[in-house]
Design an enzyme around this catalytic site. Sequence first.
Site, PDB file in Angstrom:
ATOM      1  CG  MET A 152      -1.722   1.221   1.363  1.00 35.94           C
ATOM      2  SD  MET A 152      -2.935   1.161   2.689  1.00 35.94           S
ATOM      3  CE  MET A 152      -1.931   1.396   4.119  1.00 35.94           C
ATOM      4  N   PRO A 153       1.328   1.684  -1.159  1.00 37.49           N
ATOM      5  CG  PRO A 153       1.999   1.867  -3.382  1.00 37.49           C
ATOM      6  CD  PRO A 153       1.203   1.038  -2.440  1.00 37.49           C
ATOM      7  CB  ILE A 154       1.248   6.674   1.471  1.00 35.27           C
ATOM      8  CG1 ILE A 154       0.290   5.647   2.058  1.00 35.27           C
ATOM      9  CG2 ILE A 154       0.750   8.104   1.685  1.00 35.27           C
ATOM     10  CD1 ILE A 154       0.165   5.716   3.573  1.00 35.27           C
TER      11      ILE A 154
END
Length: 80
Positions: free
Chosen positions: A1-3
């Site tokens: 889950m990249p931010i």
Amino acid sequence: MPIIRIEVTREGVTLQQKKQLIAEATEMMVRVLGKDPATTFVIIDEVETDNWGVAGRTVTERRGMTAPRPASTPSDPPRG
């Protein structure tokens, strides 16, 4: 889950430009790292130019948006 966090000065970035930043940042994560776009988050923070400093001065000052106020000094007494 990249931010992905994008910080820019608050100087009229349009909704269309924000949508483009979000789409292209997401696409970059898909293309470069193979991430799922459905779980890729992009956050755009807009910072007032008075709250962003470079080389010891605010961006507002550096761009000449407002001149810094000179320090007030007492006037010299009249000579006579």
